[in-house]
Write an enzyme that holds these catalytic residues in place. Structure first.
Site, PDB file in Angstrom:
ATOM      1  N   HIS A 161      10.479  -5.607-108.939  1.00 22.62           N
ATOM      2  CA  HIS A 161       9.881  -4.306-109.270  1.00 22.62           C
ATOM      3  C   HIS A 161       8.438  -4.426-109.748  1.00 22.62           C
ATOM      4  O   HIS A 161       7.734  -3.418-109.857  1.00 22.62           O
ATOM      5  CB  HIS A 161      10.725  -3.566-110.314  1.00 22.62           C
ATOM      6  CG  HIS A 161      10.639  -4.124-111.696  1.00 22.62           C
ATOM      7  ND1 HIS A 161      11.596  -4.944-112.239  1.00 22.62           N
ATOM      8  CD2 HIS A 161       9.704  -3.980-112.664  1.00 22.62           C
ATOM      9  CE1 HIS A 161      11.267  -5.263-113.473  1.00 22.62           C
ATOM     10  NE2 HIS A 161      10.117  -4.692-113.759  1.00 22.62           N
ATOM     11  N   ASP A 193      16.465  -8.061-108.014  1.00 23.41           N
ATOM     12  CA  ASP A 193      15.180  -7.783-108.663  1.00 23.41           C
ATOM     13  C   ASP A 193      14.376  -9.060-108.868  1.00 23.41           C
ATOM     14  O   ASP A 193      13.801  -9.296-109.930  1.00 23.41           O
ATOM     15  CB  ASP A 193      15.385  -7.059-109.999  1.00 23.41           C
ATOM     16  CG  ASP A 193      14.087  -6.475-110.544  1.00 23.41           C
ATOM     17  OD1 ASP A 193      13.179  -6.213-109.738  1.00 23.41           O
ATOM     18  OD2 ASP A 193      13.980  -6.314-111.770  1.00 23.41           O
ATOM     19  N   SER A 270       7.952  -8.177-117.912  1.00 24.95           N
ATOM     20  CA  SER A 270       8.831  -8.306-116.753  1.00 24.95           C
ATOM     21  C   SER A 270       8.353  -9.426-115.837  1.00 24.95           C
ATOM     22  O   SER A 270       7.176  -9.490-115.477  1.00 24.95           O
ATOM     23  CB  SER A 270       8.875  -6.994-115.965  1.00 24.95           C
ATOM     24  OG  SER A 270       9.469  -5.969-116.719  1.00 24.95           O
TER      25      SER A 270
END
Length: 426
Positions: A161, A193, A270
């Site tokens: 993402h 992901d 992230s």
């Protein structure tokens, strides 16, 4: 301190030495008076009394000075001694501090971990090629994230993402030493992901990959990354759970047991590594629910993705395009499961008690359709086009419906609002 001691001494002497000096002088005066009287009484005693008066006067004078000296000298010496001691006390502490040795070396284990692996962590920027900075003329940053080097020849691991679902963009990687390189997306798995990038540089510091299967709850871990675009940031915490099933997080299309940690993770973390005290990556930071509750993809699962990606590269079937198949909205979201709802309601007063379902908007990419439509991080989407939204799959279904606009009902705190978003076509 010395001046105060001398002043007190002078006051003391005036108060207590005065009677003694008065006694000495008074005795001398009385002797003189008696001698004068005797002289007046008879001339035949003049020579004798005169001689005696002289002797007595000399004795009294000696007595007066000796008494004064005997009285004053000890106090003078005492004043000098007290001033010296007082001066020393100002220079030296009243209680000596205990000397601590080797505490920094013995207890700074987090710093040792960071020193061993921080050079392999990178900062990832997504540049919007349609919008440019007014002053520099360079593409503006649409979003950012983190990653870490897993091969010396420039292969980087991050979250999917972070790098996809952003049309008309380019990926840029900044190393820990400040060097910046354009990157190409090499492989992507949206289900897990995970994604890999490639930059054209060699001899990079590589992150060691550990084992997540041996982790225990309560074990110390370190999260490295670039929260809020602040690169080279370090936070520490413990493993809260080693087996947090994806179904508990509302991720029904994933079969992953996530690592839960209380290490501070926020936007920009992230894709960064979650590291054990041996300096080995044991997870990839993926998402945060609230303060103290964050999740990472276990490294054992990541290794399977890397093996499949390597096999695809050999066959020449690796990920070729940086664009998604789905329409682009520009958010990162999390399904509100009953457990997550319970945690959120217990941690904040700003949530309706009647809320039973929805999707939490965790991140909104600047310049995206969601950002232009008015969505904000922390919003909870409950309905899209009059349909209930119970998990993230419902949002993807709404994107695939083909309707131009998405009419959303959201909760912002305790206030219900409506926003309209027009997703971009791939």
């Amino acid at each position: 301190m010395a001046l105060r001691s001398i002043t007190k001494l002078e006051t003391f002497l005036k108060r207590y030495s005065a009677p003694t000096l008065y006694y000495c002088l008074h005795r001398s005066t009385q002797s003189s008076t008696c001698n004068s009287t005797n002289t007046d009484n008879g001339s035949h005693n003049t020579n004798y009394n005169s001689s005696n008066n002289n002797n007595n006067n000399n004795d009294n004078k000696r007595f007066s000075w000796r008494s004064a000296i005997r009285f004053l000298v000890p106090f003078s010496l005492g004043a000098l001694a007290s001033s010296v001691v007082a001066g020393d006390r100002e220079l030296m502490p009243t209680i000596s501090a205990k000397t601590l040795t080797n505490n920094r070396r013995d207890f700074n284990f987090i710093a040792d971990v960071v020193a061993s692996c921080a050079d392999s962590v990178v900062y990832i920027e997504i540049k919007d090629t349609r919008h440019f900075d007014y002053f520099s003329g360079q593409p503006i940053t649409a979003s950012n994230g983190s990653g870490f080097v897993i091969e010396q020849n420039g292969l980087i691991l991050t979250n999917a993402h972070v790098v996809i679902n952003k049309p008309n963009t380019m990926v840029q990687v900044r190393l820990s030493d400040g060097r910046t390189f354009p990157a190409t997306i090499e492989d992507v798995d949206q289900t897990s992901d995970l994604a890999t990038l490639r930059i054209q540089v060699t001899n990079l510091s590589v992150m060691k990959l550990g084992k997540s299967s041996t982790l225990r709850s309560g074990e110390w871990v370190v999260a490295l990354g670039s929260p809020l675009a602040l690169s080279n940031t370090v936070t520490a915490g413990v493993i809260s759970s080693t087996q947090r099933a994806s179904q508990e997080l509302g991720l029904r299309n994933r079969d992953i047991n996530y690592l839960q940690t209380d290490a501070a993770i926020t936007f920009g973390n992230s894709g960064g590594p979650l590291v054990n005290l041996d300096g080995e990556a044991i997870g990839v930071n993926s998402m945060k629910v609230t303060a103290g509750i964050s999740f990472a993809i276990p490294i054992d699962y990541v290794k399977l993705f890397l093996e499949r990606a390597a096999a695809r590269r050999k066959k020449g079937s690796a990920y070729k395009t940086g664009y998604p198949v789905k329409r682009y909205m520009g958010i990162t979201m999390l399904t509100l499961t009953p457990d997550i709802l319970f945690e959120l309601k217990s941690r904040t007063q700003n949530m309706p008690e009647t809320l039973s379902h929805g999707v939490l908007v965790w991140k909104v990419i600047v310049g995206s359709p969601a950002h232009s439509g008015g969505l904000q991080p922390g919003d909870i989407v409950t309905h899209i086009n009059k349909k209930e939204i119970k998990n993230s799959s419902d949002v993807y279904d709404a994107l695939a419906d083909g309707k131009k606009d998405l009419d959303m009902v959201i909760l912002r705190g305790v206030k219900q609002m409506r926003v309209t978003i027009t997703p971009e076509d791939p």
